[in-house]
Design a protein around this motif. Structure first.
Motif, PDB file in Angstrom:
ATOM      1  N   PRO A  14      16.375  -4.750  17.976  1.00  0.00           N
ATOM      2  CA  PRO A  14      16.981  -3.376  18.483  1.00  0.00           C
ATOM      3  C   PRO A  14      18.403  -3.950  19.300  1.00  0.00           C
ATOM      4  O   PRO A  14      18.136  -5.039  19.910  1.00  0.00           O
ATOM      5  CB  PRO A  14      15.925  -2.988  19.737  1.00  0.00           C
ATOM      6  CG  PRO A  14      14.686  -3.546  19.144  1.00  0.00           C
ATOM      7  CD  PRO A  14      14.967  -4.873  18.449  1.00  0.00           C
TER       8      PRO A  14
ATOM      9  N   LEU B 279      18.077   1.505  15.171  1.00  0.00           N
ATOM     10  CA  LEU B 279      17.862   0.343  16.288  1.00  0.00           C
ATOM     11  C   LEU B 279      19.091   0.173  16.793  1.00  0.00           C
ATOM     12  O   LEU B 279      18.813  -0.759  17.850  1.00  0.00           O
ATOM     13  CB  LEU B 279      17.728  -1.059  15.211  1.00  0.00           C
ATOM     14  CG  LEU B 279      16.261  -1.154  14.433  1.00  0.00           C
ATOM     15  CD1 LEU B 279      16.313  -2.258  13.365  1.00  0.00           C
ATOM     16  CD2 LEU B 279      15.205  -1.419  15.469  1.00  0.00           C
TER      17      LEU B 279
ATOM     18  N   ALA C  61      20.746  -5.538  14.067  1.00  0.00           N
ATOM     19  CA  ALA C  61      20.041  -4.433  13.296  1.00  0.00           C
ATOM     20  C   ALA C  61      19.666  -4.720  12.036  1.00  0.00           C
ATOM     21  O   ALA C  61      18.488  -4.122  11.592  1.00  0.00           O
ATOM     22  CB  ALA C  61      20.832  -3.188  13.291  1.00  0.00           C
TER      23      ALA C  61
ATOM     24  N   LYS D 208      15.520  -8.365  22.326  1.00  0.00           N
ATOM     25  CA  LYS D 208      16.406  -7.178  22.580  1.00  0.00           C
ATOM     26  C   LYS D 208      17.878  -7.621  22.904  1.00  0.00           C
ATOM     27  O   LYS D 208      17.863  -8.448  23.867  1.00  0.00           O
ATOM     28  CB  LYS D 208      15.986  -6.013  23.660  1.00  0.00           C
ATOM     29  CG  LYS D 208      16.717  -5.039  23.556  1.00  0.00           C
ATOM     30  CD  LYS D 208      16.255  -3.859  24.407  1.00  0.00           C
ATOM     31  CE  LYS D 208      17.293  -2.591  24.438  1.00  0.00           C
ATOM     32  NZ  LYS D 208      16.608  -1.562  25.094  1.00  0.00           N
TER      33      LYS D 208
ATOM     34  N   ARG E  28      18.093   1.063  10.115  1.00  0.00           N
ATOM     35  CA  ARG E  28      18.830   0.120  10.931  1.00  0.00           C
ATOM     36  C   ARG E  28      19.799   1.148  12.082  1.00  0.00           C
ATOM     37  O   ARG E  28      19.991   0.463  13.208  1.00  0.00           O
ATOM     38  CB  ARG E  28      19.830  -0.392   9.960  1.00  0.00           C
ATOM     39  CG  ARG E  28      19.112  -1.422   8.973  1.00  0.00           C
ATOM     40  CD  ARG E  28      19.837  -2.176   8.127  1.00  0.00           C
ATOM     41  NE  ARG E  28      19.080  -2.857   7.042  1.00  0.00           N
ATOM     42  CZ  ARG E  28      19.491  -3.652   6.383  1.00  0.00           C
ATOM     43  NH1 ARG E  28      20.646  -4.404   6.560  1.00  0.00           N
ATOM     44  NH2 ARG E  28      18.754  -4.616   5.557  1.00  0.00           N
TER      45      ARG E  28
END
Length: 703
Positions: A323, A365, A318, A300, A362
């Motif tokens: 994420p 995300l 993304a 992340k 996307r």
């Protein structure tokens, strides 16, 4: 059979497997083993058909690039020769293509009468990316298979196409139901061919490759595309080879193709592009880092700063399914940033590069936030705020209080001292530089700038994640401007000074673009923003040097609010994005020259070339000597991928080697003498350059 080839006969089929790890490169040893196996099968009366396949799944990624430019490239049996022999075998040859058939690998498949591909296979003739052209029948067999226009577009693009598109074009006859079943279904296909007494080679789909095309098609194609090719040789040679395919019998066309291939292979442009290919491989190696060091996991990401750059960085993550939180302290800036990201994706949908579903995936995300607390679970945080140490310091102090242990703190600074930034936090081992180039979702380069305290596993993790998002990471030591911007400063300095001395922005830019640089200095400054370069210069006055009168023209434009394209006026006047010369800028340069006692004169193009490029090259050599750059080839990658230096010149360091290091040094000495006090100040040869020339070295390297 040797270890490179697996040969077996099963139920009347000769199964010939290529097994030269890692990509079945068709070097001289594999070529020899391959033709021996195929001709053995041709002579065996128990064999009704022959199947070529990759033992490890991958068919072939093409020729061994290390052979280009050496005698091994045409050592017997050479690839054109063995493919001619294969195409004459009187039994059906079936290429079972798994993973890749690229370059010479696809030419091998084209020499077979029939082709079946795995559903995930990718095919292409990618030689153009190395300044080459297909030289083993690709420009002659492919047009006869899919027509001249389709073949020309595929060869000149160098793109890899998927199995379904290859089938629709006519390159593949079939696609297997799965990758695992490829060889079994190839065997079934071969048995079908035997049962129906199929010929060794089917009739040509396009015996006249230019059928249905206008008589002047190739001539008009050249006129339309030559401006985009600029001085590149390989596209012109490809066009000549396709012309041969349209006009000559196959045998004569193959002879013509080989002649053209040898011309491309011997060219400086191909040598430069092969240099770039190996430079990218070398850039993956980090000598200062133990390869056994584990990498921190990055699942992340957070980006701080929702401006154009920050939004582009967030999109890069993304795009590959990672994420990412996009944070800004200003709600309106955050809203604009998220809106800009959505608009960029909508444009991709409109152009057919994304589906609406992919765009929505996307956007889901991406998470916008105004609160540092929402970054507590991020594995990597990249700050992309304004280029001021105080602003970045505030961000890092805020992060330190919320980020989990082991989180990587990356700064996108292009000019500030990241060692000083690392010292401001209690976890300096977690701090690293990640300098993205704008637009970050498009530009491939990321400079990875190391602090003295950066932990090895941080370096490994950041290099890995940069590659994962499709970037080219290049390591740099900590220096004002890292590699790229530190070399940009003297390059731009000379352009500014030359305008004071009597050149015009149009003349300077024209000299640089004549070398095929994407744009000249002044067009680049107008695009990036004169205000941006001013603020960067203002933040680094001490690091740049003591006399900065050379940039007085840019300073005056900044004071006048002429920031470039964004304001419609900079070094040029703009109508949309189209620049035109501005006489006011020239008059302003004349006025400033008088104020700074700079004598104006006519400036020759050669002087513009030498002064702009040789001071940049000199600074690059100094960076190598100081250890800021690990390799001269790393510098080339930075300038090709970040600043538009033409890849077919190999980057500024390779270009200097081609010109001759002695020439570069002598011209620097010349301008040091000819330009008086200014020359004495700025034209000081790098110590390493002087050592290299004194030792008779032709390559830029530490010794």
């Amino acid at each position: 059979m040797c270890d490179l080839i697996h040969y077996r006969v099963v139920d009347g089929l000769a199964l010939i497997g290529l097994d030269r790890a890692p990509v079945n490169a068709l070097d001289q040893t594999l070529r020899a083993a391959l033709i021996e196996a195929c001709e053995r099968a041709a002579k065996d009366i128990a064999v009704g058909a022959v199947i070529l396949y990759g033992v490890q799944g991958l068919f072939s990624a093409g020729a061994d690039i290390k052979e280009f430019g050496t005698e091994a490239c045409f050592a017997e049996p050479d690839l054109p020769g063995i493919l001619t022999r294969l195409s004459a075998i009187h039994k059906p040859l079936i290429a079972a293509i798994g993973t890749f058939a690229l370059g010479g690998g696809l030419e091998l498949a084209l020499a077979c009468g029939y082709r079946i591909g795995a559903p995930d296979a990718r095919l292409g003739l990618s030689e153009i990316n190395l300044g080459l052209m297909p030289g083993a029948g690709g420009t002659q067999r492919l047009p006869r298979l899919i027509g001249a226009e389709s073949a020309l577009n595929l060869i000149l693009s160098g793109e890899q196409i998927d199995a379904e598109r290859a089938r629709m074009l006519g390159i593949l006859d079939r696609i297997s139901s799965s990758t695992e079943q490829l060889l079994e279904e190839a065997r079934a296909y071969a048995n079908e061919l035997i049962e129906c007494c199929a010929p060794a080679r089917p009739a040509e789909a396009w015996p006249n490759p230019a059928e249905d095309l206008p008589d002047d098609f190739l001539a008009r194609y050249r006129v339309e595309h030559e401006p985009r090719w600029k001085s590149r040789l390989a596209p012109r040679l490809v066009l000549s080879a396709l012309e041969a395919a349209c006009l000559l019998p196959m045998e004569e066309g193959l002879v013509r193709e080989l002649t053209l291939f040898k011309q491309a292979e011997a060219s400086r442009q191909s040598k430069a592009l092969r240099h770039v290919f190996f430079a990218e491989q070398d850039a993956r190696r980090t000598p200062r880092i133990d390869t056994a060091d584990p990498s921190r996991k990055i699942n992340k990401v957070a980006v701080i700063g929702a401006g154009t750059l920050g939004g582009g960085i967030a999109m890069s993550f993304a795009d590959v399914g990672i994420p990412v939180a996009l944070m800004d302290l200003d709600g309106r800036t955050l809203d604009r940033g998220l809106k800009r990201v959505r608009e960029n994706y909508q444009l991709s949908v409109k152009r057919g590069k994304l589906s609406a579903v992919q765009m929505q995936q996307r956007m889901e995300l991406l998470f916008g936030t105004l609160d540092y607390a929402d970054l507590s679970d991020a594995d990597l945080i990249i700050e992309a705020v304004c280029e001021k140490m105080e602003s970045k310091h505030q961000v890092f102090l805020a992060l330190e209080s919320v980020c989990k242990p082991g989180a990587i703190l990356a700064t996108n600074t292009s000019s500030l001292d990241i060692d000083a930034l690392a010292k401001m936090v209690s976890r300096p081992q977690d701090v690293i530089g990640m300098h993205f180039f704008s637009p970050a979702n498009v530009m491939r380069l990321v400079e990875i700038v190391l602090c003295q305290t950066t932990a090895p596993d941080v370096v490994t993790a950041v290099m890995d994640i940069a590659r994962r998002i499709g970037k080219l990471p290049v390591i740099s030591g900590n220096s004002a401007g890292s590699i790229g911007n530190r070399m940009l400063e003297p390059y731009a300095r000379e352009a500014h000074r030359l305008v004071l001395e009597g050149a015009t922005p149009v003349q300077v830019d024209a000299v640089l673009t004549s070398l095929d640089l994407n744009m000249g200095v002044f067009s680049m400054l107008d695009l990036a923003g004169i205000d941006v370069s001013f603020l960067m210069r203002d933040a680094n006055r001490e690091a740049i040097a003591h006399d900065q009168s050379y940039c007085c023209l840019a300073e005056e434009l900044y004071a006048l609010g002429r920031y470039g394209q964004k304001t419609g006026r900079g070094f040029y006047l703009y109508e949309g994005r189209s620049p035109r010369e501005d006489r006011e800028v020239i008059m302003l340069a004349e006025q400033l020259a008088r104020e700074h006692n700079v004598t104006r004169r006519n400036i020759e193009d050669l002087e513009i070339h030498d002064r702009c490029l040789f001071v940049m090259i000199n600074e690059g050599i100094r960076l190598l000597d100081e250890g800021i750059a690990l390799r001269a080839s790393d510098i080339d990658l930075v300038w090709i991928n970040g600043y538009g230096f033409p890849a077919h010149l190999g980057g500024p360091m390779h270009y200097a080697e081609q010109l001759g290091l002695e020439t570069v040094l002598s011209r620097i000495h010349h301008y040091r003498s000819a330009l008086g006090e200014y020359g004495e100040m700025w034209f000081r040869p790098a110590a390493l350059l002087e050592r290299l020339v004194a030792a008779g070295r032709s390559r830029i390297e530490i010794f």
